[in-house]
Scaffold this active site. Structure first.
Site, PDB file in Angstrom:
ATOM      1  N   LYS A  43      45.784 -70.200 -79.975  1.00  0.00           N
ATOM      2  CA  LYS A  43      45.522 -71.378 -79.120  1.00  0.00           C
ATOM      3  C   LYS A  43      44.267 -71.180 -78.275  1.00  0.00           C
ATOM      4  O   LYS A  43      43.474 -72.091 -78.110  1.00  0.00           O
ATOM      5  CB  LYS A  43      46.697 -71.650 -78.164  1.00  0.00           C
ATOM      6  CG  LYS A  43      47.985 -72.054 -78.833  1.00  0.00           C
ATOM      7  CD  LYS A  43      49.023 -72.503 -77.822  1.00  0.00           C
ATOM      8  CE  LYS A  43      49.457 -71.410 -76.863  1.00  0.00           C
ATOM      9  NZ  LYS A  43      50.134 -70.268 -77.477  1.00  0.00           N
ATOM     10  N   ARG A 122      54.905 -75.099 -70.789  1.00  0.00           N
ATOM     11  CA  ARG A 122      55.618 -74.162 -71.637  1.00  0.00           C
ATOM     12  C   ARG A 122      57.128 -74.377 -71.570  1.00  0.00           C
ATOM     13  O   ARG A 122      57.863 -73.715 -72.287  1.00  0.00           O
ATOM     14  CB  ARG A 122      55.322 -72.755 -71.168  1.00  0.00           C
ATOM     15  CG  ARG A 122      54.404 -71.957 -72.099  1.00  0.00           C
ATOM     16  CD  ARG A 122      54.298 -70.620 -71.500  1.00  0.00           C
ATOM     17  NE  ARG A 122      53.766 -69.537 -72.220  1.00  0.00           N
ATOM     18  CZ  ARG A 122      52.499 -69.156 -72.233  1.00  0.00           C
ATOM     19  NH1 ARG A 122      51.586 -69.893 -71.697  1.00  0.00           N
ATOM     20  NH2 ARG A 122      52.162 -68.034 -72.816  1.00  0.00           N
ATOM     21  N   ARG A 161      45.047 -57.683 -81.281  1.00  0.00           N
ATOM     22  CA  ARG A 161      44.099 -58.460 -80.465  1.00  0.00           C
ATOM     23  C   ARG A 161      43.482 -57.596 -79.369  1.00  0.00           C
ATOM     24  O   ARG A 161      44.164 -56.802 -78.728  1.00  0.00           O
ATOM     25  CB  ARG A 161      44.856 -59.636 -79.840  1.00  0.00           C
ATOM     26  CG  ARG A 161      43.999 -60.493 -78.957  1.00  0.00           C
ATOM     27  CD  ARG A 161      44.592 -61.856 -78.759  1.00  0.00           C
ATOM     28  NE  ARG A 161      45.787 -61.844 -77.928  1.00  0.00           N
ATOM     29  CZ  ARG A 161      46.429 -62.949 -77.586  1.00  0.00           C
ATOM     30  NH1 ARG A 161      46.015 -64.124 -78.033  1.00  0.00           N
ATOM     31  NH2 ARG A 161      47.499 -62.888 -76.832  1.00  0.00           N
ATOM     32  N   ARG A 194      45.658 -56.491 -73.924  1.00  0.00           N
ATOM     33  CA  ARG A 194      46.451 -57.067 -72.843  1.00  0.00           C
ATOM     34  C   ARG A 194      47.796 -56.356 -72.791  1.00  0.00           C
ATOM     35  O   ARG A 194      48.394 -56.068 -73.825  1.00  0.00           O
ATOM     36  CB  ARG A 194      46.666 -58.561 -73.107  1.00  0.00           C
ATOM     37  CG  ARG A 194      45.487 -59.402 -72.698  1.00  0.00           C
ATOM     38  CD  ARG A 194      45.584 -60.805 -73.211  1.00  0.00           C
ATOM     39  NE  ARG A 194      46.925 -61.393 -73.103  1.00  0.00           N
ATOM     40  CZ  ARG A 194      47.199 -62.663 -73.371  1.00  0.00           C
ATOM     41  NH1 ARG A 194      46.231 -63.483 -73.749  1.00  0.00           N
ATOM     42  NH2 ARG A 194      48.423 -63.133 -73.279  1.00  0.00           N
ATOM     43  N   ARG A 205      58.111 -62.013 -75.536  1.00  0.00           N
ATOM     44  CA  ARG A 205      57.347 -63.262 -75.452  1.00  0.00           C
ATOM     45  C   ARG A 205      57.736 -64.240 -76.547  1.00  0.00           C
ATOM     46  O   ARG A 205      57.829 -65.445 -76.322  1.00  0.00           O
ATOM     47  CB  ARG A 205      55.846 -62.969 -75.555  1.00  0.00           C
ATOM     48  CG  ARG A 205      55.301 -62.347 -74.297  1.00  0.00           C
ATOM     49  CD  ARG A 205      53.913 -61.828 -74.511  1.00  0.00           C
ATOM     50  NE  ARG A 205      52.924 -62.856 -74.671  1.00  0.00           N
ATOM     51  CZ  ARG A 205      51.731 -62.659 -75.238  1.00  0.00           C
ATOM     52  NH1 ARG A 205      51.414 -61.483 -75.727  1.00  0.00           N
ATOM     53  NH2 ARG A 205      50.874 -63.634 -75.324  1.00  0.00           N
TER      54      ARG A 205
HETATM   55  P1  AMP Z   1      49.103 -66.695 -72.132  1.00  0.00           P
HETATM   56  O1  AMP Z   1      47.750 -66.128 -71.919  1.00  0.00           O
HETATM   57  O2  AMP Z   1      49.120 -68.195 -72.178  1.00  0.00           O
HETATM   58  O3  AMP Z   1      49.822 -66.066 -73.307  1.00  0.00           O
HETATM   59  O4  AMP Z   1      49.950 -66.326 -70.820  1.00  0.00           O
HETATM   60  C1  AMP Z   1      50.175 -64.973 -70.448  1.00  0.00           C
HETATM   61  C2  AMP Z   1      51.412 -64.893 -69.575  1.00  0.00           C
HETATM   62  O5  AMP Z   1      51.214 -65.673 -68.380  1.00  0.00           O
HETATM   63  C3  AMP Z   1      52.688 -65.435 -70.197  1.00  0.00           C
HETATM   64  O6  AMP Z   1      53.335 -64.479 -71.029  1.00  0.00           O
HETATM   65  C4  AMP Z   1      53.490 -65.762 -68.947  1.00  0.00           C
HETATM   66  O7  AMP Z   1      54.021 -64.585 -68.352  1.00  0.00           O
HETATM   67  C5  AMP Z   1      52.431 -66.296 -67.992  1.00  0.00           C
HETATM   68  N1  AMP Z   1      52.264 -67.756 -68.159  1.00  0.00           N
HETATM   69  C6  AMP Z   1      51.117 -68.402 -68.512  1.00  0.00           C
HETATM   70  N2  AMP Z   1      51.303 -69.724 -68.545  1.00  0.00           N
HETATM   71  C7  AMP Z   1      52.598 -69.938 -68.207  1.00  0.00           C
HETATM   72  C8  AMP Z   1      53.394 -71.102 -68.085  1.00  0.00           C
HETATM   73  N3  AMP Z   1      52.904 -72.329 -68.325  1.00  0.00           N
HETATM   74  N4  AMP Z   1      54.694 -70.932 -67.731  1.00  0.00           N
HETATM   75  C9  AMP Z   1      55.216 -69.727 -67.478  1.00  0.00           C
HETATM   76  N5  AMP Z   1      54.518 -68.576 -67.583  1.00  0.00           N
HETATM   77  C10 AMP Z   1      53.218 -68.672 -67.951  1.00  0.00           C
END
Ligand code: AMP
Length: 264
Positions: A43, A122, A161, A194, A205
């Site tokens: 994404k 989410r 990644r 990460r 996740r």
């Molecule tokens: P991402 O980079 O979008 O994979 O986000 C990394 C982490 O940030 C996720 O695994 C969550 O812990 C937190 N996170 C990001 N966006 C959200 C969201 N909309 N709702 C809840 N947690 C989030």
């Protein structure tokens, strides 16, 4: 769909009163999109490519949390510090913390340049909050793109990644290695894995995704906004596929209200 100028997303990453440079150009018919798909489906890469093609800003909630994690302890709020703990374990941050953070940046939602939301909403509660907020602003989404990919490929993409700590460019140890190991091709920054891309967090996740995010597919399908796109092949091929799907179903209408640019 022309090439657009990249903004630094300062308003989004730092929150008000930061200003983006350049301020996104107000367009007649801005794109307002949500990208859905399991972690690792690409994404972030697609949001960045779509930003270059459609001009709308790439707004990632994960990027905001990571940017805040890099600040000094005294610049971090208790809510943010709590959010990092959830993030580290690969769990979702509570809805109220996420929504407070997004609402604080509502200038980016109103921005006349449009937006591409990546990683938000989410959960159903977040989707409802966004819908209510957009309705109150008399704005509407053009489409919700759902990227689909088999599970084995998701795990392989996530564990390989690597991300640049400076410019956030994304590489993969096998399918898209940097020229020099551990060094970003674009800015020379260091590449890192990460914390939540480590195997123990990946499983958590993916489970969190199934539990909380998969119901969003039905939510947006019922609103006739869902566009499914296969996330297989090269990033450019996936982007072209997305643009074709969007052209078919969701040209932004110039009657959609386009408000003034965000503060950022
Ligand atoms: P991402 O980079 O979008 O994979 O986000 C990394 C982490 O940030 C996720 O695994 C969550 O812990 C937190 N996170 C990001 N966006 C959200 C969201 N909309 N709702 C809840 N947690 C989030």
């Amino acid at each position: 769909m022309s090439q657009a100028t990249k903004t630094d997303r300062a308003g989004w990453l730092q929150g008000p009163p930061a200003e983006c440079a350049p301020i996104p150009a107000k367009t007649q018919s801005p794109w307002r999109l949500v990208l859905l798909g399991a972690p690792g489906v690409g994404k972030g890469t697609q949001a960045s490519l779509l930003h270059e093609r459609l001009g709308a800003c790439h707004l990632s909630t994960g990027d905001v949390f990571r940017a805040a994690a890099g600040r000094s302890e005294c610049e971090q709020t208790p809510a943010m510090r709590m959010a990092f703990e959830f993030m580290r374990r690969g769990e979702l941050v509570p809805d109220s913390t996420v929504w407070d953070m997004v609402r604080e940046r509502s200038g980016c939602i109103r921005c006349g340049g449009g937006f591409i939301l990546d990683g938000f909403p989410r959960t159903l509660a977040q989707a409802e909050a966004l819908r209510r907020h957009m309705e109150s602003e008399r704005l509407s989404l053009n489409a919700v793109v759902n990227y689909e990919l088999p599970l084995e490929e998701i795990v392989s993409r996530l564990s390989g990644r690597r991300t640049c700590q400076k410019c956030k460019a994304i590489f993969h140890v096998i399918s898209q290695p940097s020229r020099q190991e551990g060094v970003c091709d674009y800015c020379g920054g260091g590449l890192f894995q990460r914390e939540d891309d480590r195997p123990e967090s990946i499983t958590v996740r993916l489970q969190a995704y199934e539990r909380s995010t998969a119901p969003l597919i039905k939510f947006y399908k019922d609103l006739s906004l869902l566009v499914s796109v296969a996330a297989t092949g090269s990033p450019d091929a996936i982007c072209e596929r997305t643009l074709t799907a969007l052209e078919r179903v969701a040209r932004p209408s110039s009657s959609t209200r386009s408000a003034s640019p965000s503060q950022g």
